[in-house]
Scaffold this motif. Structure first.
Motif, PDB file in Angstrom:
ATOM      1  N   ARG A  60      17.895  -3.224 -13.247  1.00  0.00           N
ATOM      2  CA  ARG A  60      17.563  -4.512 -13.883  1.00  0.00           C
ATOM      3  C   ARG A  60      18.402  -5.634 -13.307  1.00  0.00           C
ATOM      4  NH1 ARG A  60      16.978  -4.154 -20.221  1.00  0.00           N
ATOM      5  NH2 ARG A  60      16.352  -6.285 -19.779  1.00  0.00           N
ATOM      6  N   GLN A  61      19.652  -5.344 -12.967  1.00  0.00           N
ATOM      7  CA  GLN A  61      20.536  -6.354 -12.376  1.00  0.00           C
ATOM      8  C   GLN A  61      20.019  -6.751 -10.987  1.00  0.00           C
ATOM      9  OE1 GLN A  61      24.551  -4.982 -11.908  1.00  0.00           O
ATOM     10  NE2 GLN A  61      25.375  -6.897 -12.727  1.00  0.00           N
ATOM     11  N   LEU A  62      19.589  -5.773 -10.199  1.00  0.00           N
ATOM     12  CA  LEU A  62      19.059  -6.073  -8.875  1.00  0.00           C
ATOM     13  C   LEU A  62      17.753  -6.850  -8.953  1.00  0.00           C
ATOM     14  CD1 LEU A  62      19.701  -2.724  -6.975  1.00  0.00           C
ATOM     15  CD2 LEU A  62      20.893  -4.892  -6.664  1.00  0.00           C
ATOM     16  N   ALA A  63      16.960  -6.601  -9.990  1.00  0.00           N
ATOM     17  CA  ALA A  63      15.685  -7.275 -10.157  1.00  0.00           C
ATOM     18  C   ALA A  63      15.844  -8.683 -10.713  1.00  0.00           C
ATOM     19  CB  ALA A  63      14.772  -6.461 -11.067  1.00  0.00           C
ATOM     20  N   GLY A  64      17.058  -9.055 -11.106  1.00  0.00           N
ATOM     21  CA  GLY A  64      17.291 -10.385 -11.633  1.00  0.00           C
ATOM     22  C   GLY A  64      16.996 -10.512 -13.102  1.00  0.00           C
ATOM     23  N   GLY A  65      16.922  -9.394 -13.794  1.00  0.00           N
ATOM     24  CA  GLY A  65      16.642  -9.408 -15.220  1.00  0.00           C
ATOM     25  C   GLY A  65      17.898  -9.756 -16.026  1.00  0.00           C
ATOM     26  N   PRO A  66      17.778  -9.748 -17.350  1.00  0.00           N
ATOM     27  CA  PRO A  66      18.938 -10.068 -18.190  1.00  0.00           C
ATOM     28  C   PRO A  66      20.029  -9.010 -18.048  1.00  0.00           C
ATOM     29  CG  PRO A  66      17.109  -9.283 -19.522  1.00  0.00           C
ATOM     30  CD  PRO A  66      16.601  -9.418 -18.127  1.00  0.00           C
ATOM     31  N   HIS A  67      21.239  -9.458 -18.131  1.00  0.00           N
ATOM     32  CA  HIS A  67      22.375  -8.548 -17.946  1.00  0.00           C
ATOM     33  C   HIS A  67      22.768  -8.012 -19.274  1.00  0.00           C
ATOM     34  CE1 HIS A  67      22.395  -9.845 -13.856  1.00  0.00           C
ATOM     35  NE2 HIS A  67      22.589 -11.093 -14.212  1.00  0.00           N
TER      36      HIS A  67
END
Length: 67
Positions: A60-67
């Motif tokens: 999710r971090q690589l995809a630019g999603g919420p942290h």
């Protein structure tokens, strides 16, 4: 000497061998488990869930999603 007296082994590939008779596992019942084995399996389950959560977080971090 017509016959060789040395020991030899016949090697048969598992795919060419006769199928073996399987054991009926439906009549075996539950396997007794000690508290140490239960603790180990619970620890393994917790570890795998933690690793799955970390991989999901990283994706999710690589995809630019919420942290």
């Amino acid at each position: 000497m017509l016959h060789d007296d040395r020991n030899y082994y016949l090697v048969v590939h598992p795919l060419d061998d006769r199928p073996e008779e399987k054991i009926d596992t439906s009549a075996l019942g539950r396997m007794p488990v000690t508290w140490a084995v239960k603790l180990s399996l619970l620890s393994l389950r917790a570890y795998l869930l933690l690793m799955l959560a970390l991989v999901t977080f990283h994706i999710r971090q690589l995809a630019g999603g919420p942290h």
